[in-house]
Design an enzyme around this catalytic site. Structure first.
Site, PDB file in Angstrom:
ATOM      1  N   ARG A 169       3.096 -12.862   2.461  1.00  0.00           N
ATOM      2  CA  ARG A 169       3.142 -11.630   1.667  1.00  0.00           C
ATOM      3  C   ARG A 169       3.126 -10.441   2.623  1.00  0.00           C
ATOM      4  O   ARG A 169       2.196 -10.302   3.431  1.00  0.00           O
ATOM      5  CB  ARG A 169       1.929 -11.579   0.727  1.00  0.00           C
ATOM      6  CG  ARG A 169       1.778 -10.278  -0.026  1.00  0.00           C
ATOM      7  CD  ARG A 169       0.605 -10.316  -1.012  1.00  0.00           C
ATOM      8  NE  ARG A 169       0.496  -9.042  -1.680  1.00  0.00           N
ATOM      9  CZ  ARG A 169      -0.489  -8.164  -1.487  1.00  0.00           C
ATOM     10  NH1 ARG A 169      -1.496  -8.433  -0.671  1.00  0.00           N
ATOM     11  NH2 ARG A 169      -0.494  -7.019  -2.122  1.00  0.00           N
ATOM     12  N   HIS A 208       2.350  -0.333  -0.151  1.00  0.00           N
ATOM     13  CA  HIS A 208       1.005  -0.560   0.387  1.00  0.00           C
ATOM     14  C   HIS A 208       0.612   0.719   1.130  1.00  0.00           C
ATOM     15  O   HIS A 208       0.418   0.724   2.335  1.00  0.00           O
ATOM     16  CB  HIS A 208       0.989  -1.801   1.289  1.00  0.00           C
ATOM     17  CG  HIS A 208      -0.370  -2.393   1.523  1.00  0.00           C
ATOM     18  ND1 HIS A 208      -0.676  -3.707   1.216  1.00  0.00           N
ATOM     19  CD2 HIS A 208      -1.491  -1.857   2.040  1.00  0.00           C
ATOM     20  CE1 HIS A 208      -1.936  -3.950   1.561  1.00  0.00           C
ATOM     21  NE2 HIS A 208      -2.459  -2.842   2.064  1.00  0.00           N
ATOM     22  N   GLU A 222      -3.235  -2.445  -4.812  1.00  0.00           N
ATOM     23  CA  GLU A 222      -4.541  -1.810  -5.005  1.00  0.00           C
ATOM     24  C   GLU A 222      -4.449  -0.327  -5.395  1.00  0.00           C
ATOM     25  O   GLU A 222      -4.822   0.564  -4.617  1.00  0.00           O
ATOM     26  CB  GLU A 222      -5.391  -1.954  -3.726  1.00  0.00           C
ATOM     27  CG  GLU A 222      -5.637  -3.394  -3.326  1.00  0.00           C
ATOM     28  CD  GLU A 222      -6.533  -3.539  -2.092  1.00  0.00           C
ATOM     29  OE1 GLU A 222      -6.816  -2.523  -1.441  1.00  0.00           O
ATOM     30  OE2 GLU A 222      -6.934  -4.663  -1.784  1.00  0.00           O
ATOM     31  N   ASN A 234      -6.840  -9.002  -5.467  1.00  0.00           N
ATOM     32  CA  ASN A 234      -7.471  -8.999  -4.154  1.00  0.00           C
ATOM     33  C   ASN A 234      -8.971  -9.004  -4.377  1.00  0.00           C
ATOM     34  O   ASN A 234      -9.494  -8.175  -5.133  1.00  0.00           O
ATOM     35  CB  ASN A 234      -7.071  -7.751  -3.366  1.00  0.00           C
ATOM     36  CG  ASN A 234      -5.563  -7.667  -3.145  1.00  0.00           C
ATOM     37  OD1 ASN A 234      -4.832  -8.613  -3.436  1.00  0.00           O
ATOM     38  ND2 ASN A 234      -5.098  -6.539  -2.634  1.00  0.00           N
ATOM     39  N   TYR A 290     -12.851  -9.297  -2.423  1.00  0.00           N
ATOM     40  CA  TYR A 290     -13.638  -9.328  -1.180  1.00  0.00           C
ATOM     41  C   TYR A 290     -15.134  -9.476  -1.401  1.00  0.00           C
ATOM     42  O   TYR A 290     -15.812 -10.115  -0.617  1.00  0.00           O
ATOM     43  CB  TYR A 290     -13.380  -8.050  -0.362  1.00  0.00           C
ATOM     44  CG  TYR A 290     -12.001  -8.034   0.251  1.00  0.00           C
ATOM     45  CD1 TYR A 290     -11.756  -8.658   1.458  1.00  0.00           C
ATOM     46  CD2 TYR A 290     -10.935  -7.443  -0.420  1.00  0.00           C
ATOM     47  CE1 TYR A 290     -10.478  -8.686   2.011  1.00  0.00           C
ATOM     48  CE2 TYR A 290      -9.649  -7.455   0.127  1.00  0.00           C
ATOM     49  CZ  TYR A 290      -9.437  -8.082   1.344  1.00  0.00           C
ATOM     50  OH  TYR A 290      -8.171  -8.115   1.880  1.00  0.00           O
ATOM     51  N   GLU A 299      -5.111 -11.305  -1.774  1.00  0.00           N
ATOM     52  CA  GLU A 299      -5.861 -10.995  -0.553  1.00  0.00           C
ATOM     53  C   GLU A 299      -7.264 -11.550  -0.724  1.00  0.00           C
ATOM     54  O   GLU A 299      -7.888 -11.374  -1.772  1.00  0.00           O
ATOM     55  CB  GLU A 299      -6.004  -9.484  -0.319  1.00  0.00           C
ATOM     56  CG  GLU A 299      -4.779  -8.784   0.162  1.00  0.00           C
ATOM     57  CD  GLU A 299      -5.028  -7.309   0.479  1.00  0.00           C
ATOM     58  OE1 GLU A 299      -6.175  -6.925   0.790  1.00  0.00           O
ATOM     59  OE2 GLU A 299      -4.056  -6.543   0.394  1.00  0.00           O
TER      60      GLU A 299
END
Ligand code: IFM
Length: 474
Positions: A86, A130, A175, A301, A303, A376
């Site tokens: 990606r 991005h 995002e 994504n 985290y 991600e």
């Protein structure tokens, strides 16, 4: 069957055979070559040159020089056995001023990259945006201006027209929370504005841009798969107090539900609009139908988890900005982020794979069913190259393994999870943190540009080869 195949042991946790095993990067973080082949300037080119914006005054003029080294990088991906890669397209390489004719040399770079990937059996997954907005568009108003959404749809159509014959999987805006609230409210990211009302308009226009791009791409081809891409956090109140529960509602609202409800239900959550008050008077008739155009998948994504408190005086600990910045939590500036005692990564982000499970289950229960992809997931640690030349990044390996086990458990529980992209393939420019934070599976020496797969990369390669992984003792 070859000798190697006979030696592959069946793992405890076997993933579906068509599971997508990938790694991700983004254009500005890895390409460099910012003035080559007709590329225009982006808001990040401007931002990094402003004193105090990035740790150590670092920039990405060269970063890890992927623009010139892409062939070697793709060979390395093939050696690791990646099924998919990606990457993002740099808008100012395609349209130097953000509109008008396309720059043939810009498209040519990505066309060659796509061909190189395909020739090595790696599926290209394209992200259209991005965060590197052409500076000319920022000068004309940036994302708070509605016109930027229309410019984005034109750009998306141009890229899709050129690559859609070879790239099947696309995502629009990476995002949007970060682009809107870090870019226009806290000022931690480019363009560095600190204006809460503008940041909310930016959020809406990023979503509108997504929807207009989906329409434009669908009109060109029917076999393209398109997803929106959001960064989600598990959110927990510190205590059961009313103030803390309200803090969790607000943060979950702005971080998660604002984007999920818009994309998947065609509406903004009423409580978030109420928190935002007058700042939310930006939606025009028909916008939400556009924003919620049917998608083929949702890219997420993940985290960390936020633990939050609405009680005044709590210390902010989550993702503290490297430089003095405002709050990205528009309408919830009083909320504090508190440590819950879990181990943290070099970013100070608490490690909590259970949060990913919680989100995957929630998405499946509370939203219309849609294929999901982890686009991600990964961690920064202070890696060192040991005397034996190896980066023994056991913490990253454990982080990724734990999150993959969570993915497996979610699939077993019925979540339509189709793939996983580690962030990031290689160490790179970590925005306002410069080169201080290393997220890569592959170590990069920023002086020599030498790439060395870390222990986590070799383990990930084995996991891909085996089609799964073992329990925590692995
Ligand atoms: O490096 C970033 C990436 O560009 C977007 N998602 C989070 C990563 C780690 O901060």
């Amino acid at each position: 069957m070859t000798t190697q195949e006979t030696q592959i042991q069946t793992p405890d946790l076997v993933f579906p055979t068509d599971f997508v095993w990938g790694a991700a990067t983004s254009a500005y973080q890895i390409e460099g070559a910012v003035s080559e082949d007709g590329r225009g300037r982006s808001i990040w080119d401007t931002f990094v040159k402003q004193p105090g914006r990035v740790v150590n005054g670092e920039h990405a003029d060269v970063t890890i020089d992927h623009y010139h080294r892409y062939r070697d990088d793709v060979r390395m991906m093939a050696d690791l056995g990646l099924g998919a890669y990606r990457f993002s397209i740099s808008w100012p390489r395609i349209q130097p001023d953000g509109s008008g004719p396309i720059n043939a040399k810009g498209i040519d770079f990505y066309s060659r990259l796509v061909d190189e990937l395909l020739s090595r059996g790696i599926d290209p997954w394209v992200t259209l945006y991005h965060w590197d907005l052409p500076q000319t568009l920022e000068d004309a108003g940036g994302w708070p201006s509605r016109d930027t959404s229309k410019r984005f749809a034109d750009y998306a159509a141009a890229v899709h027209d050129a690559l859609g014959d070879r790239v099947r999987n696309w995502s629009t805006v990476n995002e949007p929370w970060c682009a809107a609230f870090l870019g226009y409210a806290s000022g931690e990211h480019a363009p560095g504005r600190r204006n809460p009302a503008e940041s909310v308009r930016a959020a809406h226009h990023l979503l509108l841009a997504h929807g207009l791009a989906v329409e434009a791409m669908r009109a060109q081809r029917s076999d393209t798969r398109i997803g929106g891409c959001v960064n989600l956090y598990a959110v927990t109140p510190q205590t059961d107090s009313e103030a803390d529960r309200d803090a969790a509602r607000r943060i979950d609202g702005l971080q998660n539900r604002f984007f999920l409800d818009a994309l998947l239900k065609g509406e903004y959550p009423a409580d978030v609009l109420e928190d935002l008050g007058e700042m939310s008077g930006f939606v025009q008739d028909g916008d939400m139908e556009t924003v919620s155009a049917p998608l083929d998948m949702l890219l997420l994504n993940y985290y960390s988890r936020f633990t939050v408190s609405g009680t005044p005086g709590g210390a902010a600990s989550a993702a503290a900005a490297p430089t003095d910045s405002g709050s990205p939590w528009v309408g919830s500036e009083h909320v504090s982020f508190v440590g819950a005692g879990r181990p943290v990564t070099a970013m100070g982000w608490e490690i909590d794979d259970a949060g990913l499970h919680e989100l995957l289950i929630r998405l499946t229960r509370e939203y219309p069913r849609i294929p999901l992809v982890i686009s991600e997931n990964g961690a920064a640690f202070d890696d060192v190259v040991d005397a034996d030349g190896v980066v023994h990044d056991r913490e990253r390996l454990d982080y990724i393994a734990a999150h993959l086990r969570t993915c497996h458990a979610a699939i077993e529980a019925g979540v339509p999870l189709e793939g996983y992209f580690a962030w990031s393939l290689m160490d790179n420019f970590e925005w306002a943190w410069g080169y201080d934070k290393r997220f890569g599976l592959v170590h990069v020496d920023y002086e020599t540009q030498a790439r060395v797969p870390k222990e986590s990369a070799l383990w990930y390669a084995g996991t891909i080869r085996r089609g799964g992984l073992n329990g925590p003792a692995e």
